[in-house]
Design a protein around this motif. Structure first.
Motif, PDB file in Angstrom:
ATOM      1  N   CYS A 105     -17.471  14.647 -27.132  1.00 29.23           N
ATOM      2  CA  CYS A 105     -17.877  16.096 -27.622  1.00 29.23           C
ATOM      3  C   CYS A 105     -18.400  17.430 -26.710  1.00 29.23           C
ATOM      4  O   CYS A 105     -17.523  18.885 -26.434  1.00 29.23           O
ATOM      5  N   ILE A 106     -19.038  16.648 -25.807  1.00 27.16           N
ATOM      6  CA  ILE A 106     -18.959  17.379 -24.421  1.00 27.16           C
ATOM      7  C   ILE A 106     -17.649  18.494 -23.634  1.00 27.16           C
ATOM      8  O   ILE A 106     -17.857  19.331 -23.463  1.00 27.16           O
ATOM      9  N   ALA A 145     -14.381  18.283 -24.921  1.00 26.10           N
ATOM     10  CA  ALA A 145     -13.767  19.131 -26.047  1.00 26.10           C
ATOM     11  C   ALA A 145     -14.777  20.379 -26.398  1.00 26.10           C
ATOM     12  O   ALA A 145     -14.248  21.190 -26.055  1.00 26.10           O
ATOM     13  N   ALA A 146     -15.970  20.829 -26.179  1.00 28.70           N
ATOM     14  CA  ALA A 146     -16.251  22.356 -26.160  1.00 28.70           C
ATOM     15  C   ALA A 146     -16.341  22.517 -24.709  1.00 28.70           C
ATOM     16  O   ALA A 146     -15.996  23.816 -24.708  1.00 28.70           O
ATOM     17  N   GLY A 147     -16.247  21.985 -22.941  1.00 27.40           N
ATOM     18  CA  GLY A 147     -15.416  22.911 -22.045  1.00 27.40           C
ATOM     19  C   GLY A 147     -14.485  22.776 -22.422  1.00 27.40           C
ATOM     20  O   GLY A 147     -13.778  23.925 -21.861  1.00 27.40           O
ATOM     21  N   CYS A 200     -12.330  23.339 -24.901  1.00 27.46           N
ATOM     22  CA  CYS A 200     -11.814  24.357 -25.989  1.00 27.46           C
ATOM     23  C   CYS A 200     -12.635  26.330 -25.262  1.00 27.46           C
ATOM     24  O   CYS A 200     -11.747  27.199 -25.681  1.00 27.46           O
ATOM     25  N   THR A 201     -13.787  26.249 -24.631  1.00 29.40           N
ATOM     26  CA  THR A 201     -14.312  27.368 -23.698  1.00 29.40           C
ATOM     27  C   THR A 201     -13.680  27.266 -22.532  1.00 29.40           C
ATOM     28  O   THR A 201     -13.375  29.035 -22.745  1.00 29.40           O
TER      29      THR A 201
END
Length: 181
Positions: free
Chosen positions: A21-22, A24-26, A28-29
């Protein structure tokens, strides 16, 4: 007593899911930041092309409009006078030419007298262009000879016509003040 070891794998699975999840968030950012940068770059390029088109439009309109300048009658005693009047009319035509998107900051004939120099400025969004444009008019001086039988003299009178005008850039400065690109 015996220790219960059921569910110990569940802790590892939760850690792996949190890690993914971390990541994926990075990802996407970073992708979102790249999209914002590209959008800002596109806006900046559109401003640049619009400003360039304003300068080009002014130059083309002047070339077309000034090619129609001509003296109506033969009233000059020398071709030098006819050329001087043609240059004066050319200057007046450009001075009176209004373009809503382009500003003339300076203009005049060069020292050689063959080139008409205009400094143009235009601003569009965050882009400012300052260009030194040179117009090269071709001035024809047709003559007409009349014979006065009473005085037994021939008089040659001249007229003028600007047959065509070409333009070119002498200098070109592009400034951009802003944008995230």
């Amino acid at each position: 007593m015996r220790k219960n070891t059921d569910g110990y794998v569940l802790i590892y699975v939760v850690f792996v899911i949190l890690f993914l999840c971390i990541v994926a968030a990075g990802t996407c950012t970073a992708a979102l930041n790249n999209l914002k940068t590209q959008a800002a770059y596109i806006d900046q390029m559109q401003d640049k092309y619009e400003a360039e088109s304003n300068i080009e439009q002014f130059m083309a309109e002047v070339c077309v409009a000034c090619a129609e300048i001509s003296g109506d009658e033969y009233c000059f005693t020398s071709d030098t006078e006819a050329i001087a009047q043609a240059k004066e009319d050319f200057l007046l035509k450009i001075a009176s030419w209004n373009n809503a998107y382009c500003t003339k900051t300076a203009m005049g004939w060069s020292a050689s007298g063959l080139e008409f120099v205009v400094i143009l400025e235009t601003t569009c969004g965050s882009t400012k262009i300052t260009a030194e444009a040179v117009f090269l008019p071709s001035i024809a001086t047709p003559s007409e000879t009349t014979y006065d039988e009473l005085e037994d003299t021939e008089d040659t009178l001249y007229s003028y016509a600007i047959t065509h005008v070409t333009s070119e850039y002498r200098s070109y400065t592009l400034e951009s003040s802003g944008g995230d690109a």
